[in-house]
Motif scaffolding. Sequence first.
Motif, short mmCIF file in Angstrom:
data_model
loop_
_atom_site.label_atom_id
_atom_site.label_comp_id
_atom_site.label_asym_id
_atom_site.label_seq_id
_atom_site.Cartn_x
_atom_site.Cartn_y
_atom_site.Cartn_z
N LYS A 224 0.82 -1.20 0.00
CA LYS A 224 0.00 0.00 0.00
C LYS A 224 0.86 1.27 0.00
N ASN A 225 0.23 2.33 -0.46
CA ASN A 225 0.79 3.69 -0.36
C ASN A 225 2.13 3.84 -1.06
N VAL A 226 2.25 3.26 -2.27
CA VAL A 226 3.50 3.42 -3.03
C VAL A 226 3.56 4.81 -3.63
N THR A 227 4.79 5.26 -3.86
CA THR A 227 5.01 6.54 -4.55
C THR A 227 5.68 6.24 -5.89
N ILE A 228 5.01 6.57 -6.98
CA ILE A 228 5.56 6.33 -8.31
C ILE A 228 6.52 7.46 -8.64
N LYS A 229 7.77 7.13 -8.90
CA LYS A 229 8.78 8.14 -9.22
C LYS A 229 9.90 7.48 -10.01
N GLU A 230 10.98 8.23 -10.24
CA GLU A 230 12.11 7.68 -10.99
C GLU A 230 12.91 6.73 -10.11
N SER A 231 13.43 5.68 -10.72
CA SER A 231 14.21 4.68 -9.98
C SER A 231 15.57 5.25 -9.60
N PRO A 232 16.18 4.71 -8.55
CA PRO A 232 17.57 5.09 -8.23
C PRO A 232 18.50 4.68 -9.37
N GLU A 233 19.62 5.38 -9.48
CA GLU A 233 20.53 5.20 -10.61
C GLU A 233 21.03 3.76 -10.74
N PHE A 234 21.31 3.10 -9.62
CA PHE A 234 21.89 1.76 -9.72
C PHE A 234 20.89 0.77 -10.33
N ILE A 235 19.61 0.96 -10.04
CA ILE A 235 18.60 0.07 -10.64
C ILE A 235 18.48 0.37 -12.13
#
Length: 784
Positions: A224-235
Motif C-alpha cells: 500500500k501507499n506506493v510513490t511512483i517516481k524515478e528509480s535510483p541510478e543503480f537500478i
Amino acid sequence: MKLSRKFLSDYVEIDDISTKQLAEDMTNVGNEYDSCEKLIPATNLVIGKVLECSDHPDSDHLHVCKVDIGTEVLDIVCGAPNCRKDLKVIVAKVGAKLPDGEIKAGKIRGCDSNGMLCAMSELGLDSKFLKEEDYSGIYELDEDAIVGEDPIKYLGLDDEVIDFELTSNRGDLLSILGMAYEVGAIYSKKVKDIDLSYNEEGNINFNLKIETDACPLFLAKQVKNVTIKESPEFIKNRLIASGIRPINNVVDISNYVMLETGQPLHFYDNDRLGDTILVRMAEDNEKLTTLDNEERTLTSEDIVITDSKNAVGLAGVMGGLSTEIENDTKNILIEAAIFNNVKIRKTAKKILRSEASNRFEKGLDPKRTYMAIDRCCNLLSKYADATIVGGLVEYNKTNSEDKIIEVSLDKINKVLGVKITEEEVIDILTRLGFEVTSNNKIFTVIVPSRRLDISIKEDIIEEVGRYYGMDNIIGTTMTLPLKEGKYDKTIRQIKNKMISMGLDEALSYALIPESEVNKFTLDKFTHINLADPMSEDRKTLRYSLLYSLKEIYEYNKARNYKNVCVFEIGKGFYKENDEYKEEQKLACLMTGDYYLDINDKKVDFYVIKGVVEELLDFLGYNGRYSITEGNLSSEFHPGQSAVIVLQGKEIGVIGRLHPNVTKDPVFVFEINLDKLLVNKVSTIKMKEISKFLPMTKDLAFILDKNTPSKKIEDIIKKAGGKLLNSIKVFDVYTGENVSENEKSIAYKLEFLDNTKTLTEDEVMPIFNKIIEEVEKNGARIRDK
C-alpha cells in the motif's frame, strides 16, 4: 542472456578477474558467449565545465566555447542549443573514438575546435534507452560532477556486458543469482545473500482461486501507499546493461527482481483489480486488451488471470490494460507464480516472446518464487515508500524438495575416461553448491531445487566433467570390442554401388510442404506435421524421397545444369494408429546424359531400369524380382512406368515423371529398403565363365502400343529354352512404317552352350520358334 559485470559483482567477488577472462572461463564450462564489450564503447571522454560560451562570428547557431577539462582549457565549437556558461558537460577529447568516428582537431568556419561536447545519443548507448533531449542537445551533468573525471563512471554506466548464448536446459542461468553460482563455482568464491528484510503492517485481505492444473504455484502479496517516481541510478543502470528500458521505480523493481532471481513478476493496481483473483483457462474467442492496448482473441489453450469475472492478464506473457500500474497508483498486488511452460510457450508465440515468457518456458524453481516476492517487498519499501501488508496468499502444488542422486567414483571415471580422485569430485560438487557425502567411493548428492536440469546420475557426471575441464581429459585408445552391423554394412554397400554406377549422392531436407506429402505414392498413411514449423514450406515430414530429388533437379536446371543423376538414402515418416514410424528408402533421379566410364547416352527408361537391375543383382536378389505393370500415382507417366516386385511383394516404383509434373524426360525410382532387406539373401554361387563364344541374334517386333515388353520377353524366354542365355532390349521405335497405335521393340538374343560352340543349324530352329510363338500372340516381325 546479457550479463552485467556490475550486477554480477553485487553477489560474487570478481574484482580480480577481467571481463574477457570471465567470458572465456564461462565458455570453458559450457556457457558460450556471443559478445563481450563495454556498455558505452566511446573512449577518451572527460567531464568539462563551460567557462565561456559566445556566438560564432560566422554562424547563426554555432557557439565558440572555452571548456575546462581539469588539465587544460580547450577551445571547442558547439552547435547544441542548450550550450551555456557554467554547464558541466561530457567532452570527447581529440583522439576520442565514438560510434560515428574519431574526433580530430580542426577549424569550424574559421574558429579552432579541439574536441566535441557530446549528446548522450553520440556515445553509443542503444537508442531504446534514450530520451528526446538526448538527441536535441548536449548532455547536462549535475553540479557535483568533478571536472577532469570520467563521465561514464560518474553516470554509473562504466559497465561491461557479456551476451551469453545459453543452452535451453539452463534456465537457472537466466538470473544474476544463477550466474553468480556458476561463476562462484569456477573461482571457488562464495555467493552473497540477497537482502529480503522488510517490515509488515496489518493483515492481507484478498481471495485467490485456482481452477486449472496449468498453475501449480501462485503467490499474492499486498503493498500500500506506493510513490511512483524515478528509480535510483543503480537500478536504472543495471536494467540498461541487461537490455531492459527503465520506466519508473515500481515497474523497474519488478524487472530488477526478475533479473536477480529469474522469477518473473506482475504488479496489479489493487484498487482497479478488486479483492479476488481467479486463475483459469480462457474460453475460446474470449477477449482481453493487453498492456500494449491490443485486443487479443484467446483460446482454451491460454491461461488467464481474472478478477473472478473478466480477464485482467494473460498469464506468463502480458498483463491486462485494465489493471495497469499508472502514475496515480497507490495500492499494488504482487503476483509471483509458476505456470505450465508448454502452454506459456504456445501463447507467447501467438502474442509476444518476452523476457518473462522466456523464463516461464524454461521452468522455474519454486523456492525462487518465494524469494522474489520477498525481494520485491524489500525494494518497494526502500525505493517506493511502500507499506507492506502482513500475510501472504498462496496456492502451492509444487514439489520443491531437493533431488538426491547417487553415483559412484568408478562410474564417473568410466564415463569421462579419466582418473579423477574422490577429493576432486567432492570439491567440484561442493563448489557448485551441492551437498555431497561419500561412502566407499559412492557419492550421495543433494541437488538444490534451482538446478532443474539435473535429475539423473549422468547429469552429475556432466557437471564433474564440465568443471574438471574437457581440456584435461587425455585421449585414450578405445578398447571397446566393436562389431560391424550387418544392416549398416549393406547400406554402405548400396551407396558404394550407386556411386560406382556413376551417380552422385544427395542429401536433402526431410521437411516438405504439406501439399506435397501424398505425391509419388498410392500408399495410405497419416502424415506428420511439426507442432512448431519454421515455415509453411517446411512443416511436414516427407513420406517419399522423390519430391526432395525433384527439388534438387529443379535447382540444377535453374542454373542451366541439365545432366542430373543423383540418389539419396533417407527416411520416410508416417503415423499409424497414433504410433510414429519411419522407413529407410532409396530414391534415384536421372535425366539428360548419363556418363559411365568414357561412354555416355541419353537417359531413358531402360537406363534407369538397368541401374535397378544391377543393384538388385549385386545385392543377391537375381531371379527373384520383376519390373512389371502396376498401379501408380498420377505423378508417373502411365506408359513409361512400372512397379518393382520382389517375391510377390511390391517394394518400389520406377518410371518417367508425368508431363504434368515436368515436361523434361526425368526418370526416377524409389525402393523401400526396409521391405527389400528383410528378405534373406542366400550365398552367392559362382559359375565359371564359358570357354565358348555365344551366338547373338537381333530381331524386332511390331506390336500394340499398350503391350508391355515384359510380355514379349516372357514368350521369348519360354520358347528359347536352355540355350537362350540372355534377352536385352536395345531399341524402341515409333515412326515411319509403324502405325500410330503400334510400336517396334528390338531385342538382342544371346545363345550359349557351356559344352561346345553352337552352330547356325542348332540356333536357327530355336530362333524361328521364338518368332512363331511371338507372332501367335499378336505381334509381327519387323522386316525393315
